[in-house]
Design a protein around this motif. Structure first.
Motif, PDB file in Angstrom:
ATOM      1  N   ASP A 590       0.817  -1.217   0.000  1.00 60.41           N
ATOM      2  CA  ASP A 590       0.000   0.000   0.000  1.00 60.41           C
ATOM      3  C   ASP A 590       0.850   1.266   0.000  1.00 60.41           C
ATOM      4  O   ASP A 590       0.491   2.261  -0.653  1.00 60.41           O
ATOM      5  CB  ASP A 590      -0.933  -0.010   1.211  1.00 60.41           C
ATOM      6  CG  ASP A 590      -2.054  -1.032   1.060  1.00 60.41           C
ATOM      7  OD1 ASP A 590      -2.704  -1.009   0.005  1.00 60.41           O
ATOM      8  OD2 ASP A 590      -2.252  -1.840   1.982  1.00 60.41           O
ATOM      9  N   ASP A 591       1.959   1.266   0.723  1.00 60.97           N
ATOM     10  CA  ASP A 591       2.812   2.455   0.776  1.00 60.97           C
ATOM     11  C   ASP A 591       3.380   2.790  -0.604  1.00 60.97           C
ATOM     12  O   ASP A 591       3.419   3.958  -1.018  1.00 60.97           O
ATOM     13  CB  ASP A 591       3.964   2.242   1.770  1.00 60.97           C
ATOM     14  CG  ASP A 591       3.479   2.236   3.213  1.00 60.97           C
ATOM     15  OD1 ASP A 591       2.371   2.742   3.466  1.00 60.97           O
ATOM     16  OD2 ASP A 591       4.216   1.718   4.083  1.00 60.97           O
ATOM     17  N   LYS A 594       0.590   4.156  -2.895  1.00 64.35           N
ATOM     18  CA  LYS A 594       0.243   5.539  -2.574  1.00 64.35           C
ATOM     19  C   LYS A 594       1.317   6.494  -3.082  1.00 64.35           C
ATOM     20  O   LYS A 594       1.007   7.579  -3.605  1.00 64.35           O
ATOM     21  CB  LYS A 594       0.067   5.694  -1.061  1.00 64.35           C
ATOM     22  CG  LYS A 594      -0.408   7.075  -0.641  1.00 64.35           C
ATOM     23  CD  LYS A 594      -0.670   7.137   0.862  1.00 64.35           C
ATOM     24  CE  LYS A 594      -1.162   8.531   1.259  1.00 64.35           C
ATOM     25  NZ  LYS A 594      -1.436   8.615   2.721  1.00 64.35           N
ATOM     26  N   LYS A 595       2.582   6.080  -2.951  1.00 63.43           N
ATOM     27  CA  LYS A 595       3.673   6.945  -3.377  1.00 63.43           C
ATOM     28  C   LYS A 595       3.697   7.120  -4.888  1.00 63.43           C
ATOM     29  O   LYS A 595       3.938   8.219  -5.398  1.00 63.43           O
ATOM     30  CB  LYS A 595       5.000   6.351  -2.891  1.00 63.43           C
ATOM     31  CG  LYS A 595       6.217   7.183  -3.249  1.00 63.43           C
ATOM     32  CD  LYS A 595       7.500   6.571  -2.687  1.00 63.43           C
ATOM     33  CE  LYS A 595       8.720   7.416  -3.072  1.00 63.43           C
ATOM     34  NZ  LYS A 595       9.987   6.828  -2.549  1.00 63.43           N
ATOM     35  N   ALA A 601      -4.422   5.327  -6.434  1.00 66.30           N
ATOM     36  CA  ALA A 601      -3.994   4.070  -5.833  1.00 66.30           C
ATOM     37  C   ALA A 601      -5.152   3.081  -5.715  1.00 66.30           C
ATOM     38  O   ALA A 601      -4.999   1.884  -6.017  1.00 66.30           O
ATOM     39  CB  ALA A 601      -3.354   4.324  -4.476  1.00 66.30           C
ATOM     40  N   GLN A 602      -6.303   3.558  -5.291  1.00 60.60           N
ATOM     41  CA  GLN A 602      -7.445   2.661  -5.118  1.00 60.60           C
ATOM     42  C   GLN A 602      -7.920   2.107  -6.453  1.00 60.60           C
ATOM     43  O   GLN A 602      -8.267   0.926  -6.570  1.00 60.60           O
ATOM     44  CB  GLN A 602      -8.593   3.393  -4.417  1.00 60.60           C
ATOM     45  CG  GLN A 602      -9.729   2.475  -3.980  1.00 60.60           C
ATOM     46  CD  GLN A 602      -9.267   1.420  -2.987  1.00 60.60           C
ATOM     47  OE1 GLN A 602      -8.570   1.722  -2.020  1.00 60.60           O
ATOM     48  NE2 GLN A 602      -9.629   0.162  -3.242  1.00 60.60           N
TER      49      GLN A 602
END
Length: 897
Positions: A590-591, A594-595, A601-602
């Motif tokens: 996830d990190d 997001k980056k 991202a979703q």
């Protein structure tokens, strides 16, 4: 009729020396023998054999060379044999050959066509069979002396009355064999060997001794020939410094030439006209980019001169229409003259417009005189000598245009090359004759330009591209010579953070080796018809190429090939426990999402990824390669889609290791993996282990391996060529490259603003090796004037440190500083100083381009860069530019080039 061969050569275990002997008969036929030698100490190798001849077929000459073979009979090394060991043969004599192994001579450039042309010597001179007198007891002296200047000859003088007793006026003249070889036979009946001697240089007109050979005296050795024996002493090179040969020249693509006679693009007629300017300025060389046909789509993308569809065919755009006879229809001829004026009025070369106009003219002139051309002796000779590539090339062109694609896999029955089917196709398709017709005239015109240059003392330097276009005649005809599932490129660097993907298939070197490098020999033989020197593009690729899998778009997922991948055990031994899936599959959490993707991202998680254990993700099958991602987003050009697409490209490269596509269970460290998010999952100890194995792999592991491979490849590729070979050795270089190129006598490329020592920002010109080519800029760089303005801070450092100037550097490059920079290059030690036409013109405000950005030819990072640069001044006006031409000639003369 006994023959004895004796040679000192230090071999390794399992290797042996062989003599390849060729016996020539009086009727011109010959027989070859491969004879193994023996040794007692691994150093002194000998062989005694008998020459078998018959009264009906007596032997009149013998030639031979040495080679090293392994236990399987494979040739590991062969001595330099451009100059044959050729001797007349007397069947009543026994011969004792005392030889030394011949490497490529240090003065190899003196044998090159470039040197021969620029010094006015006889081109392509051969060694002739010389019948020297034989006595009851004979010693034959032979030596190579490329250092001699016109009007000089060679003699022998020694410590015995038979050799002049060291008296400078009592030397014994030698006989010239051709190609710098000299020979002499001496009657030694009643003379006790050894005799000490030297070779001496003699003035042919005055007979005065001009120079003694340098170094220790030579000796005949202790072997005393018996009656009927001939002792042959071949001393290889004359021990005398040569006169330093240096030259200057101009670099310009053929398409960039401009004259009043051309049609919107430079042609081979313009090349001939440029020779006049080069000669007037005192230049010795003209260098061009590749001149092969690149026609794939009939669009501007074909303008890239390195995308060759044939290793032999010349580009139809370079046809000089004025050398063809004018059209008899005056109305049509006037239309073409108008089109020529319109094309020449442009500041650039309009590739597609030129393509249409020249193709139309060829259609007209072909109808007018093709029957007469095909009946000519010159055409028939051309066709017979070139049919091996010409017929497949012509079929390729017609099939490409018929199917409207160069992708031959879409050609139905012709998708796979079949020689007989293509011959039948050509017999049934009259239009192939037009392709032959165009190539015939291109061949004639380029050959005429080359011959004209020779007459003016100017040599032409060609360019050998690193690869061939994927959809080309070569890959169609010889798919086994290429790895079609791989692509050439370069790893990421400061200029291109994603690396470069050229798209060319990589070479299958094992196939070349099995075919004795026949394809390469054909290429070099063809190039030698036009060029006296050759630039080998990206020569580091013959050590190792950056190979990118076909499913990847960028250099980030490439690896060096060939290389020595690492096993799981080896990786573990460095202190990094190996986890195959974790290290070789894109690491996604996830990190990272997001980056990389931010607000998207979703969306990526919902539509493109599949969830795994431990809150990790994997890419769905439809998105798990860069090529699949490209296809999925092909029609989506909005900002958000591009953001997601580019993020997926990056995500796919988020790995620590790449698995070897040919050897399962073997791995390459991913290039610059420490800059990827996945690197942060490692512990401090694991990071340290990875850095150590990475450094070992990229900087220590392959030194000897790549040196051995490159030596083998280059030696076999270049065997027999008389072109002066220059390597483009820029970019990331292995440590072994300098030694290998020097050993093969290949000139390096030196650019002051691209030093090979990373500790320096600028190189010192005085440190250039003699065996090198210096230049200020290449076609992939900004020319001198543009470079000066691109980075003012860098220019200021150059101005202060390299030019030793005080104060602020001028914003625009003044002509006096341009002249100084050019002068410094001319005075440096490099054998050749080859400057682009843009840089030469930078010394004249009247002749340089008003918009300096128009002077740049190519930007490697821009895949959509059209190659459209054209000189802003006609060659006719350049010839009239007396102030500039006098200045250039004065600079070249004073720098002794």
């Amino acid at each position: 009729m006994k023959l004895k061969f004796c040679l000192h050569y230090n071999t390794s275990w399992g290797l042996s020396l062989h003599v390849l002997v060729r016996y020539y008969r009086h009727d011109g036929r010959y027989r070859d023998y491969n004879l193994p030698m023996t040794t007692m100490d691994g150093d002194l190798w000998t062989l005694e054999t008998a020459a078998v001849e018959s009264r009906q077929h007596p032997i009149n000459a013998i030639s031979y060379c040495y080679q090293v073979e392994n236990q399987e009979g494979e040739v590991v090394r062969r001595e330099w044999d451009l100059i044959p060991r050729l001797y007349s043969f007397d069947g009543e004599k026994d011969y004792d050959f005392r030889d030394a192994w011949r490497d490529v001579p240090v003065q190899y450039h003196l044998y090159s066509d470039a040197y021969v042309v620029s010094t006015g010597r006889q081109a392509r001179e051969q060694v002739h069979l010389v019948q020297v007198p034989l006595f009851r007891r004979t010693v034959i002296f032979r030596v190579s002396a490329p250092q001699l200047q016109p009007g000089e000859s060679l003699a022998v003088c020694g410590n015995h009355p038979a050799l002049g007793n060291w008296n400078p006026s009592q030397y014994i003249r030698m006989v010239y064999m051709g190609n710098y070889e000299w020979i002499l036979s001496v009657d030694i009946l009643g003379i006790q060997l050894p005799i000490e001697y030297k070779y001496v240089v003699v003035d042919e007109k005055t007979s005065q001794l001009k120079a003694w050979e340098e170094g220790w005296n030579r000796t005949t050795g202790d072997a005393n020939p018996a009656d009927g024996q001939v002792l042959v002493l071949y001393s290889n090179d004359l021990h005398l410094c040569e006169k330093i040969w240096r030259g200057a020249g101009v670099v310009v693509p053929v398409f960039a030439l401009r004259s009043e006679h051309s049609y919107g693009v430079g042609d081979f007629g313009d090349l001939k006209r440029l020779v006049d300017w080069a000669a007037a300025c005192g230049m010795k060389a003209i260098q061009v980019l590749p001149v092969n046909d690149t026609t794939s789509t009939h669009s501007w993308t074909d303008s890239h001169p390195y995308n060759c569809i044939s290793a032999f065919a010349l580009h139809p755009h370079y046809l000089d229409l004025e050398q063809m006879e004018p059209l008899k229809d005056e109305r049509k001829m006037n239309v073409f003259r108008k089109q020529r004026r319109e094309l020449n009025a442009l500041s650039y070369s309009d590739y597609m417009a030129v393509d249409r106009v020249k193709a139309s003219y060829v259609d007209e002139i072909y109808q007018q005189n093709s029957a007469e051309v095909f009946a000519s002796v010159e055409y028939m000779q051309f066709f017979d000598e070139n049919a091996f590539w010409l017929v497949p090339y012509a079929a390729f062109c017609l099939l490409r245009d018929h199917y409207r694609t160069a992708r031959y896999t879409d050609w139905g029955a012709y998708a796979h090359y079949d020689a007989q089917a293509i011959v039948d196709f050509c017999k049934e398709t009259p239009d192939v004759q037009k392709v032959y017709y165009v190539q015939f005239f291109l061949h004639q015109q380029l050959k005429a330009a080359s011959n004209y240059a020779h007459a003016k003392g100017v040599f032409l330097k060609g360019d050998l591209p690193i690869g061939v276009y994927r959809d080309s005649v070569e890959t169609w005809m010889h798919p086994g010579l290429f790895n079609m599932d791989a692509q050439m490129g370069t790893p990421p660097d400061a200029e291109s953070h994603m690396g470069q993907n050229w798209g060319f298939p990589t070479y299958n070197w094992l196939a070349f080796e099995l075919s004795d490098y026949e394809w390469w020999h054909q290429r070099f033989h063809y190039l030698e018809q036009f060029f006296d020197a050759i630039r080998i593009d990206h020569i580091v690729g013959y050590f190792r190429i950056w190979e990118i899998p076909q499913h990847a778009l960028f250099g980030t997922l490439g690896h060096y090939s060939p290389s020595l991948p690492m096993t799981e055990e080896e990786i573990t031994d460095f202190g990094l426990p190996f986890h195959r899936e974790l290290f070789t599959q894109p690491f996604i959490n996830d990190d990272i999402l997001k980056k990389i993707f931010g607000i998207h991202a979703q969306y990526v998680k919902d539509n493109i990824l599949e969830r795994k254990a431990y809150n990790l993700y994997r890419l769905k099958e439809a998105y798990n390669t860069q090529v699949k991602v490209q296809a999925a987003f092909a029609n989506r050009t909005d900002e958000n889609s591009l953001w997601i697409r580019d993020g997926l490209y990056r995500l796919i490269g988020n790995v620590l290791f790449l698995e070897d596509p040919y050897r399962s269970g073997m791995y390459f460290p991913r290039f610059r993996a420490s800059s990827q998010p996945v690197f942060n999952i490692l512990s401090p100890e694991e990071k340290d282990a990875y850095i150590r194995l990475y450094h070992h792999y990229y900087h220590a592991r392959h030194h000897d391996y790549w040196a051995h491979l490159a030596t083998l490849r280059l030696r076999n590729m270049l065997k027999g060529t008389r072109m002066l070979v220059c390597g483009e050795d820029l970019g990331m270089l292995p440590d072994c490259i300098t030694h290998v190129l020097d050993e093969q006598r290949i000139l390096t490329l030196e650019i002051q603003t691209m030093p090979k020592d990373s500790e320096y920002e600028f190189a010192h010109l005085e440190a250039n090796a003699y065996r090198s080519v210096c230049t200020i800029s290449t076609h992939d760089m900004a020319p001198m004037r543009l470079w000066w303005e691109e980075n003012p801070a860098r220019t200021q450092r150059f101005y202060t440190t390299m030019l030793q100037k005080e104060g602020k550097a001028p914003q625009h490059l003044p002509t006096n500083i341009a002249e100084e920079m050019i002068s410094r290059h001319l005075y440096c030690p490099s054998m050749l100083c080859m400057l682009s036409i843009q840089d030469w013109l930078s010394m004249s405000m009247e002749l340089w381009a008003k918009d300096i950005h128009e002077e740049r030819i190519n930007t490697p990072q821009d895949a959509y860069n059209p190659w459209k640069y054209r000189m802003n001044v006609n060659i006719e006006d350049l010839l009239k530019a007396t102030p500039l031409n006098k200045k250039i000639k004065l600079l070249i003369t004073r720098s002794k080039r």
